[in-house]
Scaffold this active site. Structure first.
Site, PDB file in Angstrom:
ATOM      1  N   GLY A  78     -32.262  49.780   1.121  1.00 58.82           N
ATOM      2  CA  GLY A  78     -33.159  48.980   1.490  1.00 58.82           C
ATOM      3  C   GLY A  78     -33.868  48.126   0.414  1.00 58.82           C
ATOM      4  N   GLN A  81     -38.368  51.546  -5.833  1.00 57.30           N
ATOM      5  CA  GLN A  81     -39.528  50.720  -6.024  1.00 57.30           C
ATOM      6  C   GLN A  81     -40.659  50.624  -5.071  1.00 57.30           C
ATOM      7  OE1 GLN A  81     -36.895  46.783  -6.396  1.00 57.30           O
ATOM      8  NE2 GLN A  81     -35.537  47.936  -5.316  1.00 57.30           N
ATOM      9  N   ASN A  82     -40.725  51.444  -4.334  1.00 54.49           N
ATOM     10  CA  ASN A  82     -41.882  51.533  -3.514  1.00 54.49           C
ATOM     11  C   ASN A  82     -42.968  52.706  -4.054  1.00 54.49           C
ATOM     12  OD1 ASN A  82     -40.011  50.490  -1.539  1.00 54.49           O
ATOM     13  ND2 ASN A  82     -39.580  52.264  -0.464  1.00 54.49           N
ATOM     14  N   VAL A  83     -44.108  52.150  -3.433  1.00 56.34           N
ATOM     15  CA  VAL A  83     -45.320  52.661  -3.999  1.00 56.34           C
ATOM     16  C   VAL A  83     -45.833  53.820  -3.080  1.00 56.34           C
ATOM     17  CG1 VAL A  83     -45.856  50.763  -5.554  1.00 56.34           C
ATOM     18  CG2 VAL A  83     -46.900  50.723  -3.205  1.00 56.34           C
ATOM     19  N   HIS A 136     -42.410  51.235  -9.776  1.00 54.62           N
ATOM     20  CA  HIS A 136     -43.614  50.101  -9.652  1.00 54.62           C
ATOM     21  C   HIS A 136     -45.009  50.556  -9.110  1.00 54.62           C
ATOM     22  CE1 HIS A 136     -40.295  47.020  -8.476  1.00 54.62           C
ATOM     23  NE2 HIS A 136     -40.340  47.195  -9.701  1.00 54.62           N
ATOM     24  N   TYR A 189     -54.406  46.980  -1.493  1.00 56.48           N
ATOM     25  CA  TYR A 189     -53.851  48.357  -1.553  1.00 56.48           C
ATOM     26  C   TYR A 189     -54.809  49.401  -0.688  1.00 56.48           C
ATOM     27  CZ  TYR A 189     -50.718  46.400  -4.748  1.00 56.48           C
ATOM     28  OH  TYR A 189     -49.813  45.503  -5.326  1.00 56.48           O
TER      29      TYR A 189
HETATM   30  N1  APR Z   1     -33.238  49.958   6.463  1.00 60.89           N
HETATM   31  C1  APR Z   1     -32.749  49.721   5.415  1.00 60.89           C
HETATM   32  N2  APR Z   1     -32.955  48.165   4.944  1.00 60.89           N
HETATM   33  C2  APR Z   1     -33.767  47.693   5.457  1.00 60.89           C
HETATM   34  C3  APR Z   1     -34.405  47.850   6.876  1.00 60.89           C
HETATM   35  C4  APR Z   1     -34.339  49.305   7.475  1.00 60.89           C
HETATM   36  N3  APR Z   1     -34.664  49.524   8.488  1.00 60.89           N
HETATM   37  N4  APR Z   1     -35.230  46.632   7.014  1.00 60.89           N
HETATM   38  C5  APR Z   1     -35.022  45.957   6.250  1.00 60.89           C
HETATM   39  N5  APR Z   1     -34.295  46.385   5.103  1.00 60.89           N
HETATM   40  C6  APR Z   1     -33.640  45.713   4.092  1.00 60.89           C
HETATM   41  C7  APR Z   1     -33.858  44.271   3.969  1.00 60.89           C
HETATM   42  O1  APR Z   1     -32.493  43.617   4.446  1.00 60.89           O
HETATM   43  C8  APR Z   1     -33.597  43.841   2.375  1.00 60.89           C
HETATM   44  O2  APR Z   1     -32.286  44.088   1.886  1.00 60.89           O
HETATM   45  O3  APR Z   1     -34.718  46.136   2.977  1.00 60.89           O
HETATM   46  C9  APR Z   1     -34.646  45.173   2.004  1.00 60.89           C
HETATM   47  C10 APR Z   1     -35.909  44.669   1.589  1.00 60.89           C
HETATM   48  O4  APR Z   1     -35.903  43.837   0.445  1.00 60.89           O
HETATM   49  P1  APR Z   1     -37.341  43.366  -0.089  1.00 60.89           P
HETATM   50  O5  APR Z   1     -38.396  43.099   1.128  1.00 60.89           O
HETATM   51  O6  APR Z   1     -37.197  42.257  -1.121  1.00 60.89           O
HETATM   52  O7  APR Z   1     -38.041  44.688  -0.748  1.00 60.89           O
HETATM   53  P2  APR Z   1     -37.728  45.265  -2.235  1.00 60.89           P
HETATM   54  O8  APR Z   1     -36.190  44.863  -2.687  1.00 60.89           O
HETATM   55  O9  APR Z   1     -37.930  46.686  -2.260  1.00 60.89           O
HETATM   56  O10 APR Z   1     -38.705  44.339  -3.256  1.00 60.89           O
HETATM   57  C11 APR Z   1     -38.691  44.715  -4.512  1.00 60.89           C
HETATM   58  O11 APR Z   1     -40.497  43.294  -4.984  1.00 60.89           O
HETATM   59  O12 APR Z   1     -42.424  42.391  -4.281  1.00 60.89           O
HETATM   60  C12 APR Z   1     -41.879  43.262  -5.071  1.00 60.89           C
HETATM   61  O13 APR Z   1     -42.920  44.919  -5.969  1.00 60.89           O
HETATM   62  C13 APR Z   1     -42.365  44.562  -4.669  1.00 60.89           C
HETATM   63  O14 APR Z   1     -41.045  46.727  -4.915  1.00 60.89           O
HETATM   64  C14 APR Z   1     -40.963  45.413  -4.357  1.00 60.89           C
HETATM   65  C15 APR Z   1     -39.933  44.626  -5.074  1.00 60.89           C
END
Ligand code: APR
Length: 236
Positions: free
Chosen positions: A173, A89-91, A107, A56
């Site tokens: 996203g 969900q972003n920090v 989160h 972190y």
């Molecule tokens: N613009 C929009 N979406 C995008 C981009 C972009 N430039 N690049 C990637 N993505 C999309 C991907 O296609 C995917 O569907 O963003 C999504 C990211 O998914 P994850 O990586 O699973 O992230 P997230 O859904 O936020 O994860 C949820 O999981 O690990 C835990 O706590 C962590 O908050 C996180 C949670």
């Protein structure tokens, strides 16, 4: 002046990708580099807290240099026309730095720490690095103010209420694979207009109607904005 329509937005790591942050589950994602159970679980904290502190610290250092992108900025601009509530969900603090005034962090927040035994006493450390063993002013051992796997998500009921009250909803996203956040789509009422902005296909519960904008956030949010401003009479 008629009340502004309520626009509720659920964002995930993808909205911060164009600000330089890796997502979690894309091919070059964070969970390819680290084992999630080592850096984002309560067991990981008991096993190796220094690894978590470093993880972190590095993200916090990156955040100081990162900038909000158009995805964050347009959502903030939409507050002129709609009652916008962000559930993220972003920090990271990029929504706030873009100007959004209602942000619910499911989160936790990278720039904050709290005593290990008291989730309600939160201290803002900005972008500074912390060391394992750092104590609060009340001499309590501190940890990152992040919700790890295996821990409760205190803000989920507030988020669920926001989704239920939404006139318009958007997922931006997020792969919608982590609960309880992903379960928020089940709180949608039938008449709520729903958008999904993602460059890749994201599976949503069968029967749910989303207007899919298959774009990156900066482009997709601009398309959604133009559509909403036309639909609600703010633009021709
Ligand atoms: N613009 C929009 N979406 C995008 C981009 C972009 N430039 N690049 C990637 N993505 C999309 C991907 O296609 C995917 O569907 O963003 C999504 C990211 O998914 P994850 O990586 O699973 O992230 P997230 O859904 O936020 O994860 C949820 O999981 O690990 C835990 O706590 C962590 O908050 C996180 C949670």
């Amino acid at each position: 002046m008629s009340e502004k329509k309520r626009l509720v937005v659920l964002t995930g790591a993808g909205i911060s990708a164009e600000s330089g942050f890796k997502t979690f589950r894309d091919s070059d994602g964070l969970w390819e580099q680290y084992k999630v159970e080592d850096v984002a679980s309560i067991e990981g904290w008991y096993r190796n807290p220094e690894l978590i502190i470093d993880f972190y610290n590095d993200l916090r250092t990156q955040l100081e240099k990162a900038q909000p992108n158009d995805g964050h900025k347009i959502l903030a601009e939409l507050e002129k026309y709609f009652d916008v509530r962000i559930i993220t969900q972003n920090v990271d603090n990029l929504h706030e730095r873009a100007g959004s005034t209602h942000v619910v962090h499911l989160h936790g927040e990278l720039t904050k720490v709290r005593p290990v035994n008291n989730a309600s006493k939160i201290y803002d450390i900005g972008y500074s690095r912390m060391t394992y063993g750092d104590k609060s002013p009340d001499n309590e051992l501190l940890r990152p103010h992040i919700v790890w796997f295996g821990e409760a998500v205190p803000m989920i009921s507030e988020a669920s209420r926001l989704v239920r009250d939404a006139d318009i909803f958007a997922v931006i996203g997020s792969s919608l694979v982590v609960y309880p956040a992903a379960g928020l789509v089940h709180d949608l009422r039938g008449k709520t207009e729903a958008f999904l902005i993602d460059p890749k296909e994201v599976s949503v519960p069968t029967g749910m109607k989303f207007k899919v904008i298959r774009e990156v956030a900066s482009k997709g949010v601009a398309i959604m904005r133009d559509e909403l401003l036309r639909e609600f009479g703010f633009a021709s």
